[in-house]
Design a protein around this motif. Sequence first.
Motif, PDB file in Angstrom:
ATOM      1  N   ILE A 152      -3.059  -5.414   2.730  1.00 24.34           N
ATOM      2  CA  ILE A 152      -3.993  -6.547   2.643  1.00 24.34           C
ATOM      3  C   ILE A 152      -5.413  -6.023   2.426  1.00 24.34           C
ATOM      4  CG2 ILE A 152      -5.007  -8.507   3.866  1.00 24.34           C
ATOM      5  CD1 ILE A 152      -2.411  -8.711   5.475  1.00 24.34           C
ATOM      6  N   ARG A 153      -6.068  -6.492   1.374  1.00 21.20           N
ATOM      7  CA  ARG A 153      -7.480  -6.150   1.168  1.00 21.20           C
ATOM      8  C   ARG A 153      -8.363  -7.114   1.965  1.00 21.20           C
ATOM      9  NH1 ARG A 153      -6.098  -4.749  -4.344  1.00 21.20           N
ATOM     10  NH2 ARG A 153      -6.643  -2.551  -4.683  1.00 21.20           N
ATOM     11  N   THR A 158      -3.800  -8.832  -1.833  1.00 21.82           N
ATOM     12  CA  THR A 158      -3.163  -7.557  -1.488  1.00 21.82           C
ATOM     13  C   THR A 158      -3.012  -6.681  -2.732  1.00 21.82           C
ATOM     14  OG1 THR A 158      -0.854  -8.130  -1.940  1.00 21.82           O
ATOM     15  CG2 THR A 158      -1.769  -8.887   0.162  1.00 21.82           C
ATOM     16  N   ASP A 159      -2.633  -5.420  -2.509  1.00 19.53           N
ATOM     17  CA  ASP A 159      -2.232  -4.577  -3.640  1.00 19.53           C
ATOM     18  C   ASP A 159      -0.713  -4.487  -3.706  1.00 19.53           C
ATOM     19  OD1 ASP A 159      -1.552  -2.904  -1.554  1.00 19.53           O
ATOM     20  OD2 ASP A 159      -3.059  -1.385  -1.993  1.00 19.53           O
ATOM     21  N   GLN A 160      -0.063  -5.379  -2.960  1.00 19.16           N
ATOM     22  CA  GLN A 160       1.392  -5.423  -2.914  1.00 19.16           C
ATOM     23  C   GLN A 160       1.945  -6.391  -3.974  1.00 19.16           C
ATOM     24  OE1 GLN A 160       2.725  -6.081   1.084  1.00 19.16           O
ATOM     25  NE2 GLN A 160       4.876  -6.253   0.540  1.00 19.16           N
ATOM     26  N   PHE A 161       1.117  -7.402  -4.310  1.00 19.87           N
ATOM     27  CA  PHE A 161       1.526  -8.410  -5.281  1.00 19.87           C
ATOM     28  C   PHE A 161       0.432  -8.567  -6.335  1.00 19.87           C
ATOM     29  CE2 PHE A 161       3.367  -9.537  -1.168  1.00 19.87           C
ATOM     30  CZ  PHE A 161       4.715  -9.599  -1.477  1.00 19.87           C
ATOM     31  N   GLU A 162       0.840  -8.925  -7.550  1.00 21.95           N
ATOM     32  CA  GLU A 162      -0.136  -9.097  -8.621  1.00 21.95           C
ATOM     33  C   GLU A 162      -1.037 -10.298  -8.365  1.00 21.95           C
ATOM     34  OE1 GLU A 162       1.665  -9.263 -12.435  1.00 21.95           O
ATOM     35  OE2 GLU A 162       2.560  -7.256 -12.303  1.00 21.95           O
ATOM     36  N   ARG A 163      -0.479 -11.344  -7.772  1.00 21.42           N
ATOM     37  CA  ARG A 163      -1.250 -12.558  -7.507  1.00 21.42           C
ATOM     38  C   ARG A 163      -1.396 -12.758  -6.004  1.00 21.42           C
ATOM     39  NH1 ARG A 163       1.407 -17.402 -10.777  1.00 21.42           N
ATOM     40  NH2 ARG A 163      -0.466 -18.405  -9.954  1.00 21.42           N
ATOM     41  N   PRO A 164      -2.462 -13.443  -5.555  1.00 27.98           N
ATOM     42  CA  PRO A 164      -2.619 -13.719  -4.118  1.00 27.98           C
ATOM     43  C   PRO A 164      -1.457 -14.546  -3.585  1.00 27.98           C
ATOM     44  CG  PRO A 164      -4.655 -14.179  -5.310  1.00 27.98           C
ATOM     45  CD  PRO A 164      -3.602 -13.953  -6.343  1.00 27.98           C
ATOM     46  N   VAL A 165      -1.125 -14.321  -2.335  1.00 32.11           N
ATOM     47  CA  VAL A 165      -0.077 -15.083  -1.652  1.00 32.11           C
ATOM     48  C   VAL A 165      -0.761 -16.180  -0.838  1.00 32.11           C
ATOM     49  CG1 VAL A 165       1.755 -15.010   0.077  1.00 32.11           C
ATOM     50  CG2 VAL A 165       1.451 -13.098  -1.520  1.00 32.11           C
ATOM     51  N   THR A 166      -0.346 -17.414  -1.051  1.00 38.07           N
ATOM     52  CA  THR A 166      -0.959 -18.555  -0.371  1.00 38.07           C
ATOM     53  C   THR A 166      -0.005 -19.110   0.676  1.00 38.07           C
ATOM     54  OG1 THR A 166      -2.224 -19.129  -2.349  1.00 38.07           O
ATOM     55  CG2 THR A 166      -2.008 -20.822  -0.664  1.00 38.07           C
ATOM     56  N   ALA A 167      -0.525 -19.332   1.892  1.00 34.48           N
ATOM     57  CA  ALA A 167       0.300 -19.854   2.980  1.00 34.48           C
ATOM     58  C   ALA A 167      -0.522 -20.812   3.828  1.00 34.48           C
ATOM     59  CB  ALA A 167       0.836 -18.715   3.844  1.00 34.48           C
ATOM     60  N   VAL A 174     -11.613  -9.240   6.426  1.00 34.74           N
ATOM     61  CA  VAL A 174     -11.453  -8.079   5.548  1.00 34.74           C
ATOM     62  C   VAL A 174     -10.721  -6.954   6.266  1.00 34.74           C
ATOM     63  CG1 VAL A 174     -13.548  -8.629   4.266  1.00 34.74           C
ATOM     64  CG2 VAL A 174     -13.671  -7.025   6.183  1.00 34.74           C
ATOM     65  N   ASN A 175     -10.035  -6.139   5.477  1.00 37.89           N
ATOM     66  CA  ASN A 175      -9.430  -4.908   5.964  1.00 37.89           C
ATOM     67  C   ASN A 175     -10.530  -3.848   5.946  1.00 37.89           C
ATOM     68  OD1 ASN A 175      -8.048  -2.492   6.344  1.00 37.89           O
ATOM     69  ND2 ASN A 175      -6.280  -3.134   5.136  1.00 37.89           N
ATOM     70  N   LEU A 176     -10.945  -3.389   7.111  1.00 35.33           N
ATOM     71  CA  LEU A 176     -12.061  -2.455   7.216  1.00 35.33           C
ATOM     72  C   LEU A 176     -11.807  -1.154   6.467  1.00 35.33           C
ATOM     73  CD1 LEU A 176     -12.806  -3.047  11.004  1.00 35.33           C
ATOM     74  CD2 LEU A 176     -14.194  -3.851   9.084  1.00 35.33           C
ATOM     75  N   LYS A 177     -10.544  -0.783   6.335  1.00 34.37           N
ATOM     76  CA  LYS A 177     -10.210   0.459   5.633  1.00 34.37           C
ATOM     77  C   LYS A 177     -10.292   0.323   4.122  1.00 34.37           C
ATOM     78  CE  LYS A 177      -7.268   2.494   9.209  1.00 34.37           C
ATOM     79  NZ  LYS A 177      -5.969   3.140   9.501  1.00 34.37           N
ATOM     80  N   ARG A 178     -10.455  -0.914   3.638  1.00 40.12           N
ATOM     81  CA  ARG A 178     -10.496  -1.126   2.186  1.00 40.12           C
ATOM     82  C   ARG A 178     -11.916  -1.415   1.690  1.00 40.12           C
ATOM     83  NH1 ARG A 178      -5.079  -1.821   0.638  1.00 40.12           N
ATOM     84  NH2 ARG A 178      -5.884  -1.290  -1.425  1.00 40.12           N
ATOM     85  N   ILE A 179     -12.913  -1.223   2.550  1.00 43.05           N
ATOM     86  CA  ILE A 179     -14.306  -1.422   2.148  1.00 43.05           C
ATOM     87  C   ILE A 179     -14.816  -0.170   1.449  1.00 43.05           C
ATOM     88  CG2 ILE A 179     -16.672  -1.733   3.000  1.00 43.05           C
ATOM     89  CD1 ILE A 179     -15.500  -3.360   5.307  1.00 43.05           C
ATOM     90  N   SER A 180     -15.484  -0.359   0.309  1.00 45.64           N
ATOM     91  CA  SER A 180     -16.052   0.789  -0.401  1.00 45.64           C
ATOM     92  C   SER A 180     -17.575   0.827  -0.310  1.00 45.64           C
ATOM     93  CB  SER A 180     -15.631   0.781  -1.877  1.00 45.64           C
ATOM     94  OG  SER A 180     -16.117  -0.364  -2.538  1.00 45.64           O
TER      95      SER A 180
END
Length: 247
Positions: free
Chosen positions: A157-158, A171-180, A205-211
């Motif tokens: 999860i980004r 996410t970088d797991q799926f090409e499109r966002p997952v909506t729930a 945000v995922n703190l590990k994915r911040i640049s």
Amino acid sequence: MIKCLAIDDEPLALSQLENCIKKTDFLELTAACQSALEAREWLQREVVDVLFIDINMPDLNGLDFVRSLASPPMVVFTTAYSEYAIEGYKVSAVDYLLKPYGLDEFLRAAGRVKRQYELLHPAAAQQAATSSSSSQDGEVLFLKTEYKTVRIETAHIRYVESMSEYLRFHTDQFERPVTAQLSLKKLEAWLPADRFMRVHRSYIVNLKRISEFSRQRITMDNGTVIPVGDLYKDRFNSYLSDKYLNG
């Protein structure tokens, strides 16, 4: 979780104290009292780890109240009068917050409380560390979306974006966002606090994915720019200050 009791005779000050405690991941607010006498009644029924207490209160001030306790918990004094600071430390206060204070100052005091708690409760500290290490990148969540259930690994999860009654998982797991259909508040409580942070009323945000971070804007590792809301900036800035190596 470190159990807290908030005590202040001023309703606005008490409300601020409650909000600060609720925004601190490792603190749990058990009650909020508007007098030391009310707090005394509460402590006869419940055990807490720390008092966040105003000094200058009618009937019984905070200093005298703490001195009256046979086995006082940890104490953080809050007051508008700096001359009380020395007296506060005489009763072994963990810290002293001078009003008006902000969330960043509160978080620094809370950090001292946490370190003291871990010294007093080494077993609890070890358990927390074990729990943290076990909740690593293999964590997963299952989301009902459209007519199927989707499995998402939290490490992928980004960020998560709120869209009214729905959440959009980028996410970088799926090409499109997952909506729930899910509330951001519920998700925030579930996600590991050491890796995810709410930075806006509409974003986690995922703190590990911040640049990058600049001008109250976060840039994620895919280039997406996310704003940091005014209600969340002190907490995020406090997180950043702990990571700086060059001041």
